[in-house]
Design an enzyme around this catalytic site. Structure first.
Site, PDB file in Angstrom:
ATOM      1  N   SER A  19      56.078  42.873  29.846  1.00  0.00           N
ATOM      2  CA  SER A  19      56.793  44.131  29.974  1.00  0.00           C
ATOM      3  C   SER A  19      56.750  44.605  31.407  1.00  0.00           C
ATOM      4  O   SER A  19      55.899  44.219  32.196  1.00  0.00           O
ATOM      5  CB  SER A  19      56.154  45.185  29.080  1.00  0.00           C
ATOM      6  N   LYS A  20      57.695  45.465  31.693  1.00  0.00           N
ATOM      7  CA  LYS A  20      57.844  46.021  33.020  1.00  0.00           C
ATOM      8  C   LYS A  20      56.606  46.804  33.437  1.00  0.00           C
ATOM      9  O   LYS A  20      56.292  46.879  34.618  1.00  0.00           O
ATOM     10  CB  LYS A  20      59.050  46.969  32.985  1.00  0.00           C
TER      11      LYS A  20
END
Ligand code: GLU
Length: 483
Positions: free
Chosen positions: A254-255
């Protein structure tokens, strides 16, 4: 004889290409090349609410940068076009109609409000979150009435009640789903656009895709697709679902834990060769200790059999190491082009540096840099005179007698004509012998004077690159400033 290999990369243009997307594209590319097959780029843009302007351009540009060439696609054409789904709408409508006619799909007139209420109620009553098939109970007359009055509708797939849906996956082996777990998937939306499922299956069939290689997140859609192939009376393609990408803590990539857009890595100066090499290893390995691969080597080695099921951890340190390795392998001339490009974009006033000078810097520094920008960041003194001197080094190396000693050294240097590396060294030795001091008494302060730092490549390399006049100028200036 087996059908020719035709694979596709089918991104949705909802944002910049993600590293997971690049991996899917890469594996499809490697598989196609390895098997003398064809790679198709297909843009799946039927979800108009998530469409992002510029995303297709980013996708195409990023694939190009990575060296992933496709044989058919929106910008290169091909026999199965158009390759953009929004340009194929009538095809999907025609196919949806066929399913309606054969009783494999049905009209659903439920409003969003009703569906929402239903979804809220289901858990309370211990029911699975699925469409409750209210519209399947409508009579032909009721349907006709609603259609005539223009009531908005979707077409839903009629999932068989109790069937085992089975398929073979190249990575996961035999996969089974109970049809009872599947929702009556919407195939055609009320705006006339198909959903991903319908468009994807119709296109994979019409484009004669032999192998569907995609991320694991699509695994749960596959039984619906397998049923659609059956409903249409088509042979399904072979499937391979690639393992999930994970953060170092093994949560889904994930970012929040780092960059996920390929663009970010590109901006940071990663080489495409390094990123591609790194991405190739997210799920695949060659079965031995080798780690550094070019795209051509990957094509030779790649096979779906060597792709694992377990999630692949995205480890930036490994990527950094690969960047170092790939940069090191590049010929000086190629690094020169990249360095010049970097210099023009950076704040460095680069017009005074000719190719010969820059090649000298590259030669001295190349074993010490991980990124092209490091040539400037790790050895700024090649691009500007030292603005300050490392104080710890000053304390340790700059003695009261240093000033006088360096003046003697400058005397030696100024007598040199067109000095080579060795001439600086010989001159320094002569100066040390005349003064009866150690070489180190000159070497360390001199390095500090010309570079402002205590470490770096060989001192005589630095002097040779800077040249005699600049060496003397910097040493004189350091004497003035540090005295
Ligand atoms: N459009 C889907 C995506 O964005 C394609 C999935 C598939 O390859 O079937 O990834």
């Amino acid at each position: 004889m087996n059908a020719p290999v035709r694979v596709r990369f089918a991104p949705s243009p909802t944002g910049n290409l993600h590293v997971g997307g690049l991996r899917t594209a890469l594996y499809n590319y490697l598989f196609a090349r390895k098997n003398n097959g064809v790679l198709v780029l297909r843009i799946e843009d039927t979800d108009r609410t998530r469409y992002l302007e510029g995303a297709v351009e980013n996708l195409i540009g990023t694939l190009k940068w990575a060296g992933i060439r496709y044989d058919e696609g929106p910008d290169v054409g091909g026999p199965s076009g158009p390759y953009v789904q929004s340009e194929r709408l009538s095809l999907y409508r025609d196919h949806a109609k066929k399913l309606l006619e054969t009783g494999r799909a049905y009209h659903c007139f439920c409003t969003e409000e009703r569906l929402e209420l239903m979804r809220k109620e289901q858990p309370k009553r211990g029911l699975p979150p699925k469409y409750d098939r209210a519209c399947l109970r409508l009579t032909q007359e009721e349907i006709k009435e609603k259609l005539d009055s223009g009531t908005p509708f979707v077409l839903r797939m009629k999932i068989p009640d109790s069937r085992v849906v089975w398929f073979h996956d190249h990575i996961r082996g035999e996969v089974e789903f109970q049809s009872g777990q599947l929702d009556d998937q919407v195939l055609l939306k009320s705006d006339g656009y198909p959903t991903y499922h319908l468009a994807n299956v119709v296109d994979d069939h019409l484009m004669q895709i032999s192998h569907v290689i995609r991320g694991e997140e699509w695994l749960s859609s596959t039984p619906k697709h397998v049923l659609l192939y059956e409903f249409f009376g088509w042979e399904p393609p072979e499937f391979a679902h690639l393992p999930l990408l994970l953060n170092p803590d093994r949560s889904k990539l994930s970012k929040r834990q780092g960059d996920v857009a390929v663009e970010d890595y590109r901006q940071k100066g990663y080489l495409s060769e390094a990123l591609v090499n790194f991405i190739a290893f997210l799920g695949w390995n060659p079965g031995d200790e080798r780690e550094i691969f070019t795209l051509d080597e990957l094509i030779r080695e790649f096979s779906l059999e060597r792709v694992g099921k377990a999630g692949a951890v995205f480890n930036v340190e490994k990527l950094n190491w690969l960047n170092f390795q790939h940069l090191r392998k590049k010929p000086d001339a190629e690094v020169l082009v990249m360095l010049k490009e970097y210099l023009t974009q950076s704040a460095v006033d680069s017009k005074h540096f000719d190719d010969e000078y820059l090649l000298g810097v590259i030669g001295a520094m190349r074993e010490r840099v991980m990124f092209v920008k490091d040539f400037v960041e790790k050895s700024p003194y090649f691009f500007q005179r030292p603005v300050q001197y490392d104080l710890d080094v000053v304390k340790k190396r700059w003695k009261t007698e240093t000033t006088e000693q360096l003046k003697v050294l400058i005397g030696e240097f100024s007598r040199l004509e067109n000095p080579q590396k060795e001439d600086y060294e010989a001159a320094l030795h002569r100066a040390a012998e005349t003064m009866k001091i150690g070489h180190g008494d000159l070497i360390h302060p001199l390095r500090l004077a010309v570079s402002g730092m205590g470490t770096g490549p060989g001192l005589y390399d630095i002097l040779f690159i800077l040249g005699k006049d600049e060496t003397i100028r910097r040493t004189t200036s350091a004497i003035k400033r540090l005295e």
